[in-house]
Design a protein around this motif. Structure first.
Motif, mmCIF file in Angstrom:
data_model
loop_
_atom_site.group_PDB
_atom_site.id
_atom_site.type_symbol
_atom_site.label_atom_id
_atom_site.label_comp_id
_atom_site.label_asym_id
_atom_site.label_seq_id
_atom_site.Cartn_x
_atom_site.Cartn_y
_atom_site.Cartn_z
ATOM 1 N N CYS A 175 0.998 -1.227 -0.176
ATOM 2 C CA CYS A 175 0.315 -0.499 -0.364
ATOM 3 C C CYS A 175 0.948 0.895 -0.452
ATOM 4 O O CYS A 175 2.258 1.261 0.790
ATOM 5 C CB CYS A 175 -1.053 -0.225 1.276
ATOM 6 S SG CYS A 175 -2.407 1.833 1.091
ATOM 7 N N LYS A 177 -0.242 4.429 0.242
ATOM 8 C CA LYS A 177 -1.669 5.408 1.110
ATOM 9 C C LYS A 177 -1.053 5.852 2.631
ATOM 10 O O LYS A 177 -1.161 6.653 3.192
ATOM 11 C CB LYS A 177 -2.441 4.804 0.961
ATOM 12 C CG LYS A 177 -3.536 3.834 -0.200
ATOM 13 C CD LYS A 177 -4.428 5.051 -0.081
ATOM 14 C CE LYS A 177 -5.587 4.587 -1.910
ATOM 15 N NZ LYS A 177 -4.038 3.841 -2.569
ATOM 16 N N CYS A 179 -1.854 5.624 5.884
ATOM 17 C CA CYS A 179 -3.244 6.061 6.661
ATOM 18 C C CYS A 179 -1.886 6.363 8.431
ATOM 19 O O CYS A 179 -1.418 5.204 8.110
ATOM 20 C CB CYS A 179 -4.231 4.775 6.704
ATOM 21 S SG CYS A 179 -5.126 5.059 5.337
ATOM 22 N N PHE A 181 -2.478 5.162 11.028
ATOM 23 C CA PHE A 181 -2.383 4.658 12.216
ATOM 24 C C PHE A 181 -2.194 2.938 11.230
ATOM 25 O O PHE A 181 -2.195 1.865 12.657
ATOM 26 C CB PHE A 181 -3.831 3.882 12.403
ATOM 27 C CG PHE A 181 -5.270 4.304 11.475
ATOM 28 C CD1 PHE A 181 -5.578 2.433 11.127
ATOM 29 C CD2 PHE A 181 -5.468 4.759 10.631
ATOM 30 C CE1 PHE A 181 -5.552 2.186 9.454
ATOM 31 C CE2 PHE A 181 -6.438 4.617 9.445
ATOM 32 C CZ PHE A 181 -6.564 3.196 9.064
ATOM 33 N N VAL A 184 0.598 -1.790 7.768
ATOM 34 C CA VAL A 184 0.606 -2.160 5.832
ATOM 35 C C VAL A 184 2.088 -1.694 4.880
ATOM 36 O O VAL A 184 3.018 -1.946 4.233
ATOM 37 C CB VAL A 184 -0.708 -2.521 5.522
ATOM 38 C CG1 VAL A 184 -0.541 -2.523 4.037
ATOM 39 C CG2 VAL A 184 -1.129 -3.695 6.094
ATOM 40 N N PRO A 185 2.071 -0.523 5.686
ATOM 41 C CA PRO A 185 3.481 0.250 4.246
ATOM 42 C C PRO A 185 3.967 0.030 4.643
ATOM 43 O O PRO A 185 4.938 -0.718 3.852
ATOM 44 C CB PRO A 185 2.919 2.088 3.821
ATOM 45 C CG PRO A 185 1.287 1.929 4.410
ATOM 46 C CD PRO A 185 1.223 0.744 5.252
ATOM 47 N N HIS A 258 -10.139 0.576 -0.917
ATOM 48 C CA HIS A 258 -10.510 1.880 -0.930
ATOM 49 C C HIS A 258 -11.375 2.699 -0.983
ATOM 50 O O HIS A 258 -10.958 1.790 -2.616
ATOM 51 C CB HIS A 258 -8.641 2.688 -1.432
ATOM 52 C CG HIS A 258 -8.453 3.518 0.097
ATOM 53 N ND1 HIS A 258 -9.157 4.391 -0.619
ATOM 54 C CD2 HIS A 258 -7.681 3.839 0.834
ATOM 55 C CE1 HIS A 258 -8.548 5.549 0.610
ATOM 56 N NE2 HIS A 258 -8.230 5.185 1.853
HETATM 57 S S1 SF4 Z 1 -5.498 1.114 6.374
HETATM 58 FE FE1 SF4 Z 1 -5.229 0.315 3.948
HETATM 59 S S2 SF4 Z 1 -5.285 2.302 3.055
HETATM 60 FE FE2 SF4 Z 1 -4.663 2.261 4.936
HETATM 61 S S3 SF4 Z 1 -2.279 2.500 4.739
HETATM 62 FE FE3 SF4 Z 1 -3.144 0.497 5.848
HETATM 63 S S4 SF4 Z 1 -3.314 -0.837 4.476
HETATM 64 FE FE4 SF4 Z 1 -3.120 1.146 3.188
#
Ligand code: SF4
Length: 468
Positions: A175, A177, A179, A181, A184-185, A258
């Motif tokens: 990812c 994005k 976010c 919190f 994942v990235p 998303h």
């Molecule tokens: S919540 Fe979803 S869109 Fe946001 S950083 Fe995590 S994986 Fe990416």
């Protein structure tokens, strides 16, 4: 099926047990790790006690995820030590997102661990196991240049059949994005999509082995942009359209999406492609623009509501689900009320709601404006009650309706089958076990606490789901 322990002189049978934590992608990764181990001669074990190779495929999303893993590792260490006294060797591997986030720290804190392997590196398990046999402990958490999918063995038809008639297929990972919190990235890396031809080849293999329902998965699945025909970029809608043409593919789903990547062609696909289930998991997280901005979600509550309206115009019966975080840093009573108002306006078929808990290394974890636990718990209870009311209302509206159910397994009672509705609920119906793996038309005659009760009407065509 279990094989007896080897007798003297026979080739030892080695077994692998993979325990999967967390999301659908970890389930998929665990299956692919089992394929890798299978190629190395390991049979699948049904418990830790029965395995020579133990893999914990970890998740970093939940609170205190790594602490739970260390406690699990402590128990396995005792098992490993008992076996060592009997001269039996055990290899212990930590894989997944905790492995990625903690790396060598895991070996330091729990020396019983032999290997630490990140989510992008598990195709290298054979080399790592060989290194371990030479006495070299290893940590492999680099983001590799090569694509792991090019190095994974294909699942055998036997392995596919043993896993059931529904399957996940990873089409996109990572990812961009960020976010505020989310880890994942950092644990899965940037967005990457698999080429269309490779995804379709995997789905064909699954369908040939009897898998009828496929869920295309990705951390940001609707950001999919894989290489398609002639090197052109293909969207998720293009991929779904091509997958729907594969003989044996009866139903398709995708997750997780998303809101900002919900393109017009994907919305259209919900009314044009019969095999695409009328179900959309579309996390919004909060109904407050102030909090959405602090979360770095890059859309407003109104944008989400407008999107929901567009999706419903394309597919009026669609079941919508979402994720919510309550008690995000700085969330006031007024912000929370805006979340409640959004939920009332949308009317979800099902959703997940969690109290915010800081993830080390993420921006939101560093802010001072943390909400106290009691307030979080109160808000979560209010939101749960509302979401539960909406879930039950959605299910009750299905009574009297007819649609295709994909039957997955026998129920507990003789003659009972368990399947899944197009809207994702479990459906119980009386029927012959030959229906497992098939779609059949069912009329919904009742609602249980967590499921629907159906009456078999007929074996059905995939178009049936559109007439509901
Ligand atoms: S919540 Fe979803 S869109 Fe946001 S950083 Fe995590 S994986 Fe990416």
């Amino acid at each position: 099926m279990k094989t007896d322990r080897p007798t003297e002189g026979a080739m030892p049978v080695r077994r692998v047990f993979i325990k999967s934590f967390g999301c659908q992608m970890n389930v998929y990764d665990s299956q692919r790790m089992a394929d890798v181990a299978g190629q190395e001669g390991y049979e699948e074990a049904t418990s830790v006690e029965d395995a020579d190779l133990i893999v914990l495929n970890t998740c970093h999303i939940r609170e205190r995820a790594s602490e739970k893993i260390y406690s699990e590792l402590g128990k396995i260490r005792e098992l490993k030590e008992d076996r060592a006294r009997e001269g039996r060797e055990t290899t212990l591997v930590v894989a997944g997102c905790v492995a990625q986030a903690e790396g060598a720290e895991i070996l330091r804190r729990q020396p019983a661990v032999d290997l630490v392997v990140g989510p992008q590196n598990y195709h290298r398990l054979p080399q790592l196991l060989r290194a371990k046999r030479r006495g070299v402990g290893a940590v492999d958490t680099d983001f590799p240049i090569e694509d792991k999918f090019d190095h994974l063995p294909a699942s055998t038809p036997e392995a596919i059949r043993a896993r059931g008639v529904s399957a996940f297929v990873t089409v996109q990972e990572g990812c961009d994005k960020f976010c505020s919190f989310c880890v994942v990235p950092y644990t899965r890396g940037g967005e990457a999509s698999r080429p269309v031809a490779k995804v379709l080849a995997e789905i064909e293999r699954l369908a040939r082995a009897g898998v009828g329902e496929i869920t295309l998965i990705g951390q940001n699945v609707n950001a999919y942009h894989g290489q398609g025909e002639g090197g052109r970029s293909a969207s998720l809608a293009d991929l779904i359209a091509a997958a729907a043409e594969i003989p044996g593919v009866l139903r398709l789903r995708y997750a997780t999406s998303h809101p900002n990547d919900m393109s017009d062609d994907l919305i259209r696909a919900h009314c044009e492609i019969g095999a695409l289930a009328p179900y959309l998991h579309l996390p919004v997280q909060s109904g407050s623009d102030r909090i959405l901005s602090a979360m770095n979600r890059r859309h407003r509550a109104r944008d989400y509501l407008d999107l929901v309206a567009r999706v419903r115009r394309a597919r009026p019966d669609i079941a919508l689900s979402s994720d919510f975080i309550v008690g995000f840093p700085g969330e006031s009573d007024a912000d929370f009320e805006e979340t409640v108002a959004l939920v009332r306006e949308v009317g979800f078929a099902s959703s997940y709601a969690f109290k915010y808990s800081p993830r080390p290394g993420t921006p939101a974890a560093e802010t001072d404006a943390q909400v106290d636990e009691a307030t979080k718990a109160e808000r979560l209870a209010v939101l749960f009650a509302l979401l539960e009311e909406q879930r039950l209302a959605f299910n009750r509206r299905l009574v009297g309706r007819r649609f295709d159910v994909m039957f997955e397994k026998p129920g507990r009672r003789e003659g009972q089958l368990i399947g899944r509705s197009p809207y994702m609920q479990s459906v119980y119906a009386e029927g012959d076990s030959s229906l497992i793996g098939a779609m059949a038309a069912v009329e919904i005659v009742g609602v249980g606490p967590n499921s629907l009760i159906g009456r078999l009407v007929a074996r059905a065509s995939r178009e049936m789901s559109l007439i509901a």
